[in-house]
Design a protein around this motif. Structure first.
Motif, PDB file in Angstrom:
ATOM      1  N   HIS A 173       0.821  -1.214   0.000  1.00 20.72           N
ATOM      2  CA  HIS A 173       0.000   0.000   0.000  1.00 20.72           C
ATOM      3  C   HIS A 173       0.854   1.263   0.000  1.00 20.72           C
ATOM      4  O   HIS A 173       0.334   2.355  -0.169  1.00 20.72           O
ATOM      5  N   LYS A 180       6.835  -0.053  -2.389  1.00 16.85           N
ATOM      6  CA  LYS A 180       5.693  -0.755  -2.969  1.00 16.85           C
ATOM      7  C   LYS A 180       6.173  -1.995  -3.726  1.00 16.85           C
ATOM      8  O   LYS A 180       5.657  -3.091  -3.563  1.00 16.85           O
ATOM      9  N   THR A 204      -5.469  -2.985  -3.862  1.00 17.53           N
ATOM     10  CA  THR A 204      -4.268  -2.183  -4.120  1.00 17.53           C
ATOM     11  C   THR A 204      -3.856  -2.286  -5.579  1.00 17.53           C
ATOM     12  O   THR A 204      -3.488  -1.285  -6.206  1.00 17.53           O
ATOM     13  N   ASP A 208      -3.341   0.670  -8.205  1.00 13.61           N
ATOM     14  CA  ASP A 208      -2.040   0.918  -8.829  1.00 13.61           C
ATOM     15  C   ASP A 208      -2.098   0.845 -10.351  1.00 13.61           C
ATOM     16  O   ASP A 208      -1.321   1.502 -11.040  1.00 13.61           O
TER      17      ASP A 208
END
Lengths: 1051, 143
Positions: A173, A180, A204, A208
């Protein structure tokens, strides 16, 4: 000239360095060149961020200056020192932020640990530390990253790190790209796609994938490939498809691969998106195109037809690659994008298989490729090999086949074992198209067969298997069995045993040989072969070989009996083999009158006693006993049961196994019968007679009628029944109604047999089972039937679980009952199919005219080897071969000739074997190389040769590099390898006078010079350096060292 | 699927990097690594760089004290995989400069990042060194 400079540079470096280290390291704060710095305290490197960065920049400076114009040597060496120091610092704090002392200590202690147990201790301690630390509040992010890397270490070294998984998930996160990505990395290493934590990551990933930072998107796509399972595909699919059109090529490439992953996982979810792969093949970026080849390869493998139209595209891409149209950065060792070439060749091989039109489009580019390819590098040979695979897969073209054969012979003649291996493999492919291709390589093949290298040997066996015919099957199978006996690896033993069986069944020249061969296989790998093989063997002995007359059959049987009586005394025979032995002894032990019943029964008792833990064997043994006694009684001879047999029977009658008990009681019952009754109950030698079974079981009709009359439900045929289940399954999903499943299941188990008394003796088992299933077990009916208890409603969870069971395992159980009913009638045909399929033989044409020319060249070959070659390839002993081909399978008159060749073969084998150890290298002489050469070879240290192997590749590229050097297009590679080349070239030139023969020995020289270059570098100096470096590195005085840690991998 | 796993193991049999492209449990990995390393260490330098193990074919190459082992399935071109290993080492060398075992140990994640760029779904997807290293360099710069 950059070459000269950097070579001196390298030497200057190590000498100077040594001087510096030796003199100055012990003192803190050495003076290094023009820069005056005290040695940084690495004990707390994370405090040293700015300093480290400065060193990093010096390092860059140093790197930079290497590439520019020549610098006086002294300055160079100083710069190089800087570079080294910069690097060492960077090791502790690369990327501009520190790794803590703890981490350094961990890595150091792992690096220095000498044994697995020591390593385990370190990791166990580390786990304790991490467990404590990782739950502390407010851990700085960078610190957490380090903990996660340490967790990766824990898992990598074989310990459970699941306590920290959640932290890795949390790290995904993070906003920082590095953190990351580290988080994603750890998660992909820790979790499989079905792990519970994955659900926390999907969100997530979705976020992303929408990021503005393309590197974040890339990281997320990487995670998609590893973590998304079938169920979560829809959650990310739209975004992934959208990213196929992203402006960054790196993103497009990864999106293609993510889609590929989805296709691998569940083709149906992306079936409508397949066309995207076609589109991406035309992507402007070669990286995206190259990646797209992976999914396309999979697609073409599954469905060739739909992609025939792409042949033109693939050919044109390959052509462009070969013509060096791709960016230079894809070159590898002067070869343009070799990995893309190989992938393309694989695809073309699939597309051209059996398709003349498609293949014709490929011929030109394949021809070009074969001609242009540089055979002096590994990568060049890899492409050549792939070309051969392609050529032997597509519609044959004589010219290309010829070229392929040429390359193969080069491979086989090479000293390099890797090339030999590839050559043998390629030959195995080519041989399907041109069966005579192997002929000219017979000696090379035999060398490989006798090579101590297991891998090569196995590959050669694979080849031999493809070459097997009835004329050489004996030699080949014999060799295989010898090898099988010699190895311990179960996996491979099983494989080779089944290969032996397959070949023997397919090509056996005589029954006698077949039985002997099978005996050997069973004796040494009986537990590893399929039990079907044993059944096949029994059937074969019972039926004989087809139309043969009875005397041959009885000969076969008595030879089998004889061999078994001999073998049975050996200890520890495999169970399957004992079953065969017992069965054959029971059926045919006394058939030819050579052995008395008491002798055979004694042997059977011995078996049952020796293998008392094996119930199957005991069952076979006691049934065999029963058969012998039956035969005796039927023949009217006086029956005398040996005391040990009596004991055995009594023991088994009291056995815990009902099967054994039943057999024992049956035996006792049979013994009490008179001759006539036995004649009809157990006719002699009737094992092949079919037993007629009327599956409609008409004798039960009256019983069924009566039951129906009494109000029972009628029988529902099986197929309808299962359909009813499916439907009920479907409609009941989620309803409480599915409780019926629970009932079904219980009723199925209930031993209430409606027809317990009447079943006919031979099929009793089967019929009871058959009838017992339907009546009580079938849900719908049973609900109405008042006799069956209703399902207890409290069984809610049980019912649920059964639902799942039903789905996974439930279905097959119904068919299995049916198969047991039909199994009886079909069992005689069971093995037959295998035999029949095996009988489709491969081609047997044998030209062999090239043999004469070859013979001239091979004057010095040992006669043993020639014999072996002849027996394998059918060379000089052609007349003999012809006899044995004609006697294939019929084998009556041919017994003599086959006998003869089998006599010849072991002697040949044994003598060659005896020959090998004292003079392993002269084998190379066979290839017609000068004798002196191979005399030099043993002098080189094997270790050096491997090192040389590495250098060899570089030198291959260096050769061409040096020629085109004037333009010097590739500063990167040059700077990487220039030093190496120089070493090599110089040492080569000094060695030249020593080299025995200019033209032939280039390979050899290379290995020597490679070794020499290694030697002159001197491991000792290095080690000293490394020790120092490590000390400085960690800031602790280590007790033991692992100098290897610092060795240049590419050095 | 092509590549099934990539391992870096040193002469003492200690794992330095492990990447699997199919799921194996911890115990399976441990056992597999032990068996493979034993097999490869027992081989002499002249023998070929390929070993069969269970249903894998293992292509290995030694650099100094470090073994690079790649497990592939049957359809893979062994020689090409051998060169792929070398490409990997060259790439690491370009990044670290005279790469050594310790570089990999200290920068385990970077070694993994490089692999992630080069291999996806068990297929070789990128072989251009600059393309492989670019994201890593960018990451270094930004953090």
């Amino acid at each position: 000239m950059p070459y000269g400079r950097s070579s001196i540079f390298k030497y200057g470096l190590s000498l100077d360095q040594l001087a510096v280290r030796a003199g100055q390291i012990p003192r803190p704060g050495p003076q290094i060149g023009p820069f005056k710095r005290s040695e940084p305290d690495l004990a707390a490197p994370h405090d040293l961020l700015p300093l480290a960065e400065k060193f990093q920049s010096w390092k860059n400076l140093a790197d930079q200056s290497c590439l520019d114009q020549p610098v006086p040597r002294q300055i160079e060496s100083k710069l190089e020192q800087l570079k080294t120091i910069g690097r060492e610092l960077a090791m502790g704090s690369h990327g501009g932020f520190g790794q803590s002392k703890e981490f350094l200590e961990l890595v150091k202690s792992i690096g220095e640990s000498r044994s697995k147990s020591e390593e385990d201790r370190i990791i166990l301690r580390e786990i304790e530390t991490l467990k404590r630390r990782i739950v502390e509040p407010d851990i700085p992010k960078r610190k957490m990253k380090e903990y996660i890397i340490r967790l990766v270490y824990v898992e990598m070294l074989g310990h459970d790190a699941s306590f920290g998984y959640i932290q890795a998930v949390k790290m995904t996160h993070d906003d920082s790209l590095l953190l990351k990505r580290t988080g994603y990395l750890a998660v992909t290493l820790f979790l499989n796609e079905d792990h519970d934590l994955i659900i926390l990551i999907v969100n997530t990933i979705q976020k992303d994938l929408k990021s503005d930072n393309y590197l974040v998107v890339c990281a997320a796509l990487g995670a998609v490939c590893r973590l998304i399972n079938e169920e979560t595909i829809p959650a990310v699919l739209p975004q992934v498809v959208e990213l196929l059109g992203h402006q960054k090529e790196a993103v497009r490439k990864k999106a293609v691969m993510a889609l590929h992953r989805f296709y691998q996982k569940s083709p149906s979810t992306v079936s409508h998106l397949i066309s995207n792969f076609r589109k991406k093949l035309c992507d402007s970026d070669p990286g995206v195109m190259g990646a797209t080849l992976c999914p396309l390869f999979d697609l073409v493998t599954v469905d060739v037809k739909s992609y025939k139209d792409l042949v033109v595209s693939f050919v044109s891409i390959l052509k462009q690659v070969v013509e060096r149209r791709l960016p230079k950065s894809y070159d590898y060792h002067q070869m343009p994008a070799p990995f893309i070439q190989i992938k393309l060749l694989k695809i073309l091989g699939l597309l051209g298989n059996g398709d003349k039109h498609a293949s014709e489009q490929m011929y030109t580019v394949l021809g070009d490729l074969m001609r242009k390819c540089d055979a002096s590098t590994n990568i060049g040979n890899a492409i050549l090999y792939e070309c051969i695979c392609c050529i032997s897969s597509i519609y044959p073209n004589p010219k290309l086949l010829e070229a392929a054969a040429e390359v193969i012979s080069k491979f086989l003649k090479s000293d390099n074992h890797n090339l030999k291996y590839m050559g043998i493999d390629a030959l195995g492919r080519l041989i399907k198209l041109s069966p005579d291709a192997a002929e000219q390589h017979q000696l090379a093949v035999i060398d490989c067969l006798e090579d101590p290298d297991d891998t090569l040997k196995r590959k050669t066996f694979e080849l031999l298997q493809k070459m097997t015919k009835s004329s050489n099957v004996e030699v080949i199978v014999d060799r295989m069995i010898d090898y099988m006996i010699s190895i311990n690896d179960f996996h491979y033993k099983t494989e080779i045993a089944s290969r032996c069986v397959e070949l023997a069944e397919q090509f056996a020249p005589s029954n006698h040989w077949f039985i002997l061969t099978m005996n050997k296989v069973f004796e040494h790998a009986g537990d590893l072969v399929n039990i079907k093989v044993a059944h096949n063997l029994m059937r074969l002995i019972a039926e004989g070989f087809g139309e043969d007359d009875d005397t041959a059959d009885s000969q076969l049987r008595s030879s089998a009996v004889e061999s078994y009586l001999r073998i049975v005394t050996e200890p520890k025979l495999p169970s399957a083999f004992l079953q065969v032995i017992c069965w054959v002894l029971g059926e045919y032990g006394t058939a030819d009158g050579k052995y008395s019943a008491s002798y055979i029964t004694g042997k059977l008792c011995d078996i049952a006693e020796a293998y008392s833990s094996d119930e199957t064997v005991k069952a076979y043994a006691i049934t065999a006993l029963m058969k012998i006694y039956a035969i005796e009684i039927a023949a009217g001879r006086r029956l005398d049961i040996l005391p040990e047999c009596q004991t055995l029977i009594e023991e088994l009658a009291a056995s815990h196994s009902t099967d054994l008990q039943q057999r024992a009681y049956e035996l006792q019952a049979v013994v009490g019968l008179d001759a006539r009754a036995i004649e009809s109950a157990m006719p002699s030698d009737a094992s092949c007679e079919d037993i007629e079974i009327d599956v409609t079981l008409p004798f039960l009709d009256s019983f069924v009628q009566q039951s129906l009359h009494n109000g029972d439900q009628p029988y529902i045929p099986e197929d309808e029944r299962s359909r009813a289940i499916d439907i009920s399954n479907f409609s009941n999903q989620g309803h409480r109604e599915s409780s019926t499943h629970g009932l079904k299941f219980e009723a199925y188990e209930m031993p209430k047999l409606p027809v317990p008394s009447h079943p006919p003796p031979p099929v009793s088992h089967v019929s009871t089972e058959l009838v017992s299933i339907p009546e009580p077990s079938y849900s719908r009916e049973t609900q109405f039937s008042p006799t069956n208890p209703p399902v207890p409603s409290s069984d809610a969870e049980l019912k649920l679980r059964l639902d799942g069971v039903q789905k996974k395992w439930g279905k097959p159980t119904y068919p299995s009952t049916s198969s047991s009913s039909s199994g009886y009638s079909s069992s005689p045909a069971n093995g037959a199919s295998q035999m029949e399929s095996a009988a489709t033989s491969t081609s047997t044409s044998r030209p062999g005219e090239t043999y004469k020319d070859l013979k001239k060249a091979e004057v010095e070959i040992s006669p043993e080897k020639q014999k072996l070659a002849a027996s394998l390839f059918g060379g000089s002993t052609r007349s003999e071969k012809r006899i044995s081909t004609t006697t294939h399978r019929a084998s009556k008159g041919g017994g003599h000739s086959t006998e003869k060749s089998s006599v010849l073969k072991p002697s040949a084998a044994s003598t060659t074997k005896a020959n090998i150890p004292p003079q392993p290298l002269p084998d190379l002489l066979d290839l017609g190389e000068p004798a002196r050469l191979s005399m030099v070879a043993p002098l080189t240290d094997p270790f050096m040769q491997l090192e040389g192997l590495l250098d060899q590749k570089e030198s291959g590229s260096s050769g061409t590099c040096a020629v085109t050097d004037g333009s010097n297009k590739e500063p990167d590679i040059v700077s990487l390898y220039s030093d190496l080349h120089m070493d090599e070239q110089s040492s080569q030139s000094t060695l030249n006078p020593l080299a025995p023969s200019e033209s032939n020995s280039s390979n050899l020289r290379r290995t020597i010079s490679g070794g020499l270059a290694q030697a002159t570098k001197g491991p000792n100096l290095k080690e000293a350096l490394e020790k120092d470096a490590l000390v400085r590195q960690v800031g602790v005085n280590p007790t033991t060292q692992n100098p290897n840690l610092f060795k240049d991998l590419l050095g | 699927m092509g590549i099934r796993f990539i391992l870096m193991v040193n002469k003492q049999g200690q794992t330095r990097l492990a990447q699997y492209y199919e799921y194996l449990t911890l115990e399976e990995r441990r056992a597999l690594e032990g068996e493979i390393v034993r097999k490869c260490l027992a081989r002499t330098e002249q023998q070929c760089s390929f070993v069969e193990h269970r249903n894998y074919k293992i292509v290995y190459r030694r650099y100094a004290s470090l073994f690079f082992l790649v497990g592939v399935d049957n359809e893979e071109n062994e020689l090409a995989i051998l060169e792929f290993i070398h490409l990997l080492v060259e790439t690491m060398d370009q990044h670290f400069g005279n790469v050594c075992e310790l570089d990999i140990m200290f920068h385990l994640e970077k070694a993994h990042f490089m692999l992630e760029e080069m291999v996806m779904n068990g297929c070789i997807v990128e072989t251009s060194k600059s393309n492989i290293l670019m994201p890593i360099q960018l990451m270094d710069k930004t953090s």
